[in-house]
Write an enzyme that holds these catalytic residues in place. Structure first.
Site, mmCIF file in Angstrom:
data_model
loop_
_atom_site.group_PDB
_atom_site.id
_atom_site.type_symbol
_atom_site.label_atom_id
_atom_site.label_comp_id
_atom_site.label_asym_id
_atom_site.label_seq_id
_atom_site.Cartn_x
_atom_site.Cartn_y
_atom_site.Cartn_z
ATOM 1 N N GLU A 1 -79.030 81.893 -3.668
ATOM 2 C CA GLU A 1 -78.730 80.783 -2.765
ATOM 3 C C GLU A 1 -78.488 79.566 -3.644
ATOM 4 O O GLU A 1 -79.382 79.135 -4.384
ATOM 5 C CB GLU A 1 -79.868 80.498 -1.779
ATOM 6 C CG GLU A 1 -79.479 79.366 -0.826
ATOM 7 C CD GLU A 1 -80.632 78.782 -0.019
ATOM 8 O OE1 GLU A 1 -80.359 77.864 0.779
ATOM 9 O OE2 GLU A 1 -81.786 79.217 -0.191
ATOM 10 N N ASP B 1 -81.401 75.230 -7.594
ATOM 11 C CA ASP B 1 -81.226 73.800 -7.340
ATOM 12 C C ASP B 1 -81.689 73.064 -8.581
ATOM 13 O O ASP B 1 -82.424 73.635 -9.401
ATOM 14 C CB ASP B 1 -82.038 73.363 -6.111
ATOM 15 C CG ASP B 1 -81.444 72.133 -5.426
ATOM 16 O OD1 ASP B 1 -81.420 71.050 -6.054
ATOM 17 O OD2 ASP B 1 -80.996 72.248 -4.271
ATOM 18 N N ASP C 1 -73.974 69.467 -0.637
ATOM 19 C CA ASP C 1 -73.355 68.138 -0.593
ATOM 20 C C ASP C 1 -71.837 68.343 -0.522
ATOM 21 O O ASP C 1 -71.253 68.960 -1.404
ATOM 22 C CB ASP C 1 -73.723 67.362 -1.857
ATOM 23 C CG ASP C 1 -73.233 65.916 -1.835
ATOM 24 O OD1 ASP C 1 -72.261 65.614 -1.105
ATOM 25 O OD2 ASP C 1 -73.800 65.102 -2.573
ATOM 26 N N ASP D 1 -72.249 71.929 8.000
ATOM 27 C CA ASP D 1 -71.974 71.100 9.172
ATOM 28 C C ASP D 1 -70.733 70.239 8.958
ATOM 29 O O ASP D 1 -70.209 69.659 9.899
ATOM 30 C CB ASP D 1 -73.157 70.160 9.437
ATOM 31 C CG ASP D 1 -73.294 69.134 8.316
ATOM 32 O OD1 ASP D 1 -73.540 69.569 7.162
ATOM 33 O OD2 ASP D 1 -73.125 67.935 8.560
#
Length: 217
Positions: free
Chosen positions: A45, A70, A119, A155
């Site tokens: 991920e 991350d 982002d 989104d």
């Protein structure tokens, strides 16, 4: 940096399920055997944030290995701590810049990649920072197995449209796509996993975009 962030940064350095920066290079080509101690498929991920997807996928698929990536250690802290507290052994976290992914994973090492609410880097000047820019896609193509699958949930309608454009321009194979996941027939127990940010977007009736694709048919 606030005291809470400093505390999390210090604590995450002690977690056995977190690998940071150059230490990840030691596992290149051997994540399944050397880190997880098995030969199960490895799934990533990217921009995992708090690691909700990584942890929940690991719960659903105990016969697969999951790594959340991350750069922000204080975010990784949450997912890593949850995994440790709940005894979820098939999940790990890697703190690196995603630009360096080829330094940490070998050719054909990865079975699947999830990109969840990254982002969108909407400014044109930051296009090369988008995680579905061709320079990133080429890196993913190298580390993915030939039949490897990629997923994007976002989104951001602009970022989604940009991603579809890259997939089409580069001749990749779209498997599933929707601009309104939760009003589609695609949603299942995997796609219904919700991140912290996704819950916020859904609370204000924002549509969720999803695409699944392969580099090779």
């Amino acid at each position: 940096m606030g005291k809470d962030k400093l505390r999390k940064f210090a604590e995450v350095a002690t977690f056995k399920n977190v690998v940071q920066l150059d230490a990840g290079k030691d596992y290149k080509g051997q994540w399944a055997s050397k880190f997880f101690g098995n030969n199960n498929p490895v799934i990533l991920e990217l921009a995992c944030g708090k690691g909700e997807y990584t942890v929940n996928l690991a719960k659903l698929f105990p016969d697969k290995n999951f790594i959340g990536i991350d750069y922000k250690g204080n975010r990784i802290w949450r997912g890593a701590k949850t995994a440790l507290e709940e005894g979820i052994d098939n999940v790990g976290f890697l703190r690196i810049q995603i630009e360096t992914i080829l330094e940490h994973f070998d050719e054909n090492e990865i079975s699947e990649i999830w990109i969840t609410f990254p982002d969108p880097q909407p400014q044109q000047s930051r296009e090369k920072k988008r995680l579905t820019h061709p320079r990133f896609l080429e890196r993913y193509k190298f580390i993915l197995k030939e039949d490897g699958i990629l997923h994007l949930k976002t989104d951001n309608d602009g970022f989604y449209a940009y991603t579809l454009e890259q997939i089409d321009n580069l001749g990749y194979h779209k498997i599933k796509e929707t601009t309104d996941l939760y009003n589609s027939d695609l949603v299942d127990e995997v796609l219904s996993i919700k991140t912290y940010y996704e819950k916020k977007y859904l609370a204000v009736d924002k549509n969720i975009n999803y695409v699944q694709w392969q580099f090779n048919k």
